[in-house]
Motif scaffolding. Structure first.
Motif, PDB file in Angstrom:
ATOM      1  N   GLN A 333       0.931  -1.733   0.489  1.00 33.53           N
ATOM      2  CA  GLN A 333       0.114  -0.486   0.291  1.00 33.53           C
ATOM      3  C   GLN A 333       0.947   1.685   0.009  1.00 33.53           C
ATOM      4  O   GLN A 333       0.717   2.573   0.828  1.00 33.53           O
ATOM      5  CB  GLN A 333      -1.306   0.507   1.416  1.00 33.53           C
ATOM      6  N   ASP A 334       2.363   1.500  -0.399  1.00 38.81           N
ATOM      7  CA  ASP A 334       2.592   1.993  -0.816  1.00 38.81           C
ATOM      8  C   ASP A 334       2.856   3.008  -2.118  1.00 38.81           C
ATOM      9  O   ASP A 334       1.601   2.863  -3.039  1.00 38.81           O
ATOM     10  CB  ASP A 334       4.052   2.152  -0.907  1.00 38.81           C
ATOM     11  N   GLY A 335       3.175   4.015  -2.454  1.00 37.21           N
ATOM     12  CA  GLY A 335       3.470   5.471  -3.419  1.00 37.21           C
ATOM     13  C   GLY A 335       4.938   4.978  -3.748  1.00 37.21           C
ATOM     14  O   GLY A 335       5.998   5.058  -3.057  1.00 37.21           O
ATOM     15  N   ILE A 336       5.405   4.623  -5.253  1.00 39.88           N
ATOM     16  CA  ILE A 336       6.477   4.151  -5.322  1.00 39.88           C
ATOM     17  C   ILE A 336       6.217   5.620  -7.045  1.00 39.88           C
ATOM     18  O   ILE A 336       5.707   5.487  -7.898  1.00 39.88           O
ATOM     19  CB  ILE A 336       7.216   3.334  -6.338  1.00 39.88           C
ATOM     20  N   ILE A 337       7.636   5.918  -5.737  1.00 41.04           N
ATOM     21  CA  ILE A 337       7.826   7.696  -7.265  1.00 41.04           C
ATOM     22  C   ILE A 337       9.105   6.721  -8.482  1.00 41.04           C
ATOM     23  O   ILE A 337       9.965   6.104  -7.518  1.00 41.04           O
ATOM     24  CB  ILE A 337       8.651   8.852  -6.838  1.00 41.04           C
ATOM     25  N   ARG A 338       8.857   7.339  -9.232  1.00 41.63           N
ATOM     26  CA  ARG A 338       9.355   6.900 -10.519  1.00 41.63           C
ATOM     27  C   ARG A 338      10.188   7.789 -12.021  1.00 41.63           C
ATOM     28  O   ARG A 338       9.549   8.357 -11.671  1.00 41.63           O
ATOM     29  CB  ARG A 338       9.659   5.118 -11.314  1.00 41.63           C
ATOM     30  N   LEU A 339      11.411   7.809 -12.303  1.00 40.23           N
ATOM     31  CA  LEU A 339      11.606   8.209 -13.308  1.00 40.23           C
ATOM     32  C   LEU A 339      11.260   8.067 -14.180  1.00 40.23           C
ATOM     33  O   LEU A 339      11.073   6.971 -14.712  1.00 40.23           O
ATOM     34  CB  LEU A 339      13.122   8.841 -12.778  1.00 40.23           C
ATOM     35  N   ARG A 340      10.880   9.448 -15.384  1.00 40.59           N
ATOM     36  CA  ARG A 340      10.305   8.722 -16.723  1.00 40.59           C
ATOM     37  C   ARG A 340      11.372   9.467 -17.540  1.00 40.59           C
ATOM     38  O   ARG A 340      11.376   8.676 -18.811  1.00 40.59           O
ATOM     39  CB  ARG A 340       9.202   9.488 -16.731  1.00 40.59           C
ATOM     40  N   LYS A 341      11.692  10.237 -17.364  1.00 38.99           N
ATOM     41  CA  LYS A 341      12.566  11.001 -18.009  1.00 38.99           C
ATOM     42  C   LYS A 341      14.237  11.715 -17.294  1.00 38.99           C
ATOM     43  O   LYS A 341      14.242  11.236 -16.681  1.00 38.99           O
ATOM     44  CB  LYS A 341      11.915  12.674 -19.079  1.00 38.99           C
TER      45      LYS A 341
END
Length: 700
Positions: A333-341
């Motif tokens: 139930q976490d939110g994972i921040i990822r790099l798109r560019k």
């Protein structure tokens, strides 16, 4: 206690006594003897009756008793009297004997054979057996002859309240949604009582809650359990234990009771919004991080459970919405921040994101409490990293003519160091992609030059890889693909597409197409191939052949006249000039060989050999072979005929001076007469068609 026992006995015996008094006796029609008949009417009247009327006019006799009852669980110092058997044939003279048989006769029930009194000698349990079927019979005391036919009767065991209610399926478990309204049904329970449900109140049950109030209530007769408090909160208390009692005798004092437990669990509803653990998050990330890498995690807690606690995360604002994305981890139930560019420290060193967490599943009943979502802020700091060189283009496409001079510049690639230090760049060719070393590159400015001649007809494309390396840090390198296309130059003359050989029939017609040819060119003009065909200048007025250009870029060769003769000329050579449409145009001369052949009337080539003309009497080789085959066959037949004839007319032993071959020669000398002349048609030898390849038949 004695008063209670007396009350119970009174309740049980009162209906028994009433039944004993009021129920009519069972009547049995006993047969009458002659004396009884005389007592009931005169002999004259009796003689006038039919047999049926005689039977109906017999006096009425039979058993006299009521249905019997016995109280269960009764025990005393003496057997309990159940009832008495009596027949109206019994005058009280003690000449009648009573016999009892059936269920429990002699073991449970005992009869006084003189008085007919029946006693229960054992303690009875109605729950084991509620009634007994017995048979009564009256016999003569002295002769044991039946005075009455046997008759069945029933002894019923009277119930007393000796069984307490039982919950056979307990303990029980039930669930009810939290926040339910008052009076929401939870479940119902059922108790059983082994006592008689149709007699008295021994099996009449009343339900009550001993423990579990004020949260739950129960309906006394149906045992339906309901919520007694509204809006019970699972997050405050999830499980409740309820003790339920069932009491017989309609709940009156003195009744028996049984209890069971019910565990009530409040099931979750989505009545709580998610809440971020903190309002501000800080993360840092190197600028050269790989795309898709997780930069950080955020979590919004929810007091609900299961799917009611599932939250989705979104980036709703900020200056990094195009560079970053957030996904939900369904397990944690976490939110994972990822790099798109890609990130660039030199361009921007930090970003701010505004996140939102919202429940995936919502319950409209609680929408009045406000939106089931929460927000938080994320600060992302970009860290500087030593990055490899960056080419000005991800790929390069260069073009060069195939006749380009050696060391001529084909094109140029450029690259730079994106770091603040701006290290100089050196260029090189990955020789694994240029094994023949056809190209060179200037290490300083990235200009590509031609090292060996190029031929488009051998290879149109050359794909190489250029390497850019930082001078200050040789570990920082980049690669870029370079595609080099070789452009066509008109350096190949056209020629025949294949080696053609034409065949001309002697009996051909003027204007007949002898052969159709096409041309090919290794070059590749932009507008496609277009060929021009012509004869050598000295062959323009060729008396035998002419040419015709076709629309499909091919060429047809035609005969100008007929009457070609292999004996005069067997082969003709026809040179043809083929020119392309290049700039400047190129041409070549290809020679077509034309052979004169003998053909059938429909133009099928049969023989192209000129030696057929020198055969005797003008016969073709095929005709000659057919004639010789017929002669040989005829000789074989003659030999067989003569041999068989000699075997018939002469002895089997052949004399030494006789020779079969001599007979054959002698036969040839004599000639066959008309038979020999008819062996084949002489006229066939003079047939002009034989010259064109027609063969005579092998035999007539």
């Amino acid at each position: 206690m004695p008063e209670r026992l007396a009350e119970m006995l009174l309740d049980l015996w009162t209906p028994l006594i009433i039944l004993w008094i009021t129920l009519p006796p069972c009547i049995y029609m006993a047969p009458m003897n002659q004396s009884q008949v005389l007592m009931s009417g005169s002999p004259l009247e009796l003689n006038s009756l039919s047999e049926e009327q005689r039977i109906l006019s017999r006096s009425k006799r039979g058993w006299v008793w009521n249905q019997m009852f016995v109280l269960e669980e009764f025990s005393g110092p003496e057997p309990i009297l159940v009832g008495r058997l009596h027949t109206d044939l019994d005058p009280g003279s003690k000449k009648i004997k009573y016999i009892l048989s059936g269920d429990g006769a002699g073991t449970i029930f005992q009869i006084n054979d003189i008085t007919g009194d029946i006693h229960a000698i054992k303690r009875l349990d109605r729950e084991e057996k509620a009634e007994y079927t017995l048979t009564a019979q009256a016999v003569d005391w002295e002769t044991n002859k039946p005075l009455e036919p046997p008759s069945e009767f029933i002894i019923k065991v009277q119930d007393i309240n000796d069984n307490a209610p039982e919950f056979l399926n307990g303990p029980y478990h039930a669930t009810v949604p939290e926040m339910s309204i008052l009076g929401t049904s939870v479940t119902n329970v059922t108790a059983t009582d082994a006592d008689d449900p149709v007699y008295g109140n021994s099996a009449k049950l009343v339900y009550s809650i001993l423990e579990g109030q004020p949260y739950f209530s129960i309906e006394p007769e149906t045992a339906i359990i309901k919520t007694a408090l509204p809006n019970m909160d699972r997050e405050a208390k999830e499980e409740y234990l309820v003790v339920i009692q069932a009491k017989d005798m309609g709940g009156h004092s003195g009744g028996l009771s049984g209890t069971t437990t019910l565990t009530v669990t409040l099931s979750d509803v989505n009545d709580n919004p998610p809440k971020f653990a903190q309002s501000l998050y800080h993360f840092s990330v190197p600028e050269d991080v790989i795309l898709g890498t997780a930069i950080g995690r955020v979590k919004a807690n929810d007091q609900d459970i299961g799917e009611n606690a599932q939250s989705s995360y979104d980036i709703i604002d900020g200056d990094g919405t195009a560079l970053f994305e957030i996904t939900s981890d369904a397990q944690a139930q976490d939110g994972i921040i990822r790099l798109r560019k890609p990130l660039d420290f030199e361009t921007k060193k930090s970003y701010t994101l505004k996140l939102e967490a919202a429940n995936v599943h919502t319950d409209p009943r609680f929408s009045s409490r406000g939106p089931f979502k929460d927000t938080a802020t994320v600060k992302i700091v970009v860290e500087d990293a030593d990055e490899p060189p960056v080419f000005s283009s991800p790929t390069y496409l260069l073009e060069v003519h195939e006749n380009a001079a050696l060391n001529s510049v084909i094109g140029q690639v450029t690259a730079r160091d994106p770091d603040i230090t701006a290290s100089p760049i050196r260029f090189s060719i990955d020789r694994h992609t240029d094994l023949e070393r056809q190209f060179n590159i200037n290490a300083d400015d990235g200009k590509l030059t031609l090292a060996t001649p190029l031929d488009r007809e051998l290879s149109v494309w050359h794909n190489i890889t250029i390497i850019a390396t930082e001078i200050r840090n040789h570990s920082q390198i980049s690669r870029v693909p370079v595609a080099i296309k070789v452009l066509d130059v008109n350096d190949n003359a056209p020629e025949f597409a294949s080696e053609y050989e034409a065949f001309l029939c002697e009996n051909g017609k003027p204007g007949q197409v002898i052969q159709t040819v096409s041309a090919m060119d290794k070059d590749e003009p932009k507008n496609g191939h277009y060929f021009l065909y012509s004869l050598l200048p000295e062959m323009v007025n060729n008396p035998n052949f002419t040419i015709k250009k076709n629309e499909d870029n091919s060429l047809s060769i035609l005969a100008k006249h007929n009457g070609f003769n292999r004996q005069k000329q067997e082969v003709y050579l026809l040179p043809i000039i083929i020119s392309d449409s290049g700039n400047p145009p190129l041409s070549s001369t290809s020679t077509l060989t034309i052979r004169v052949c003998g053909c059938s009337n429909d133009g099928v080539v049969q023989s192209c050999n000129v030696e057929a003309y020198v055969l005797p009497i003008g016969l073709s080789m095929g005709a000659l072979i057919a004639i010789l085959a017929c002669i040989i066959l005829l000789l074989v037949i003659v030999v067989l005929f003569v041999t068989l004839r000699r075997h018939k007319n002469e002895p089997l032993i052949i004399k030494d001076d006789e020779d079969v071959r001599e007979n054959i020669i002698r036969y040839d000398d004599e000639g066959g007469g008309e038979e020999d002349t008819e062996a084949f048609d002489i006229a066939t030898l003079q047939n002009p068609d034989g010259i064109n390849g027609f063969l005579p038949p092998l035999c007539p």
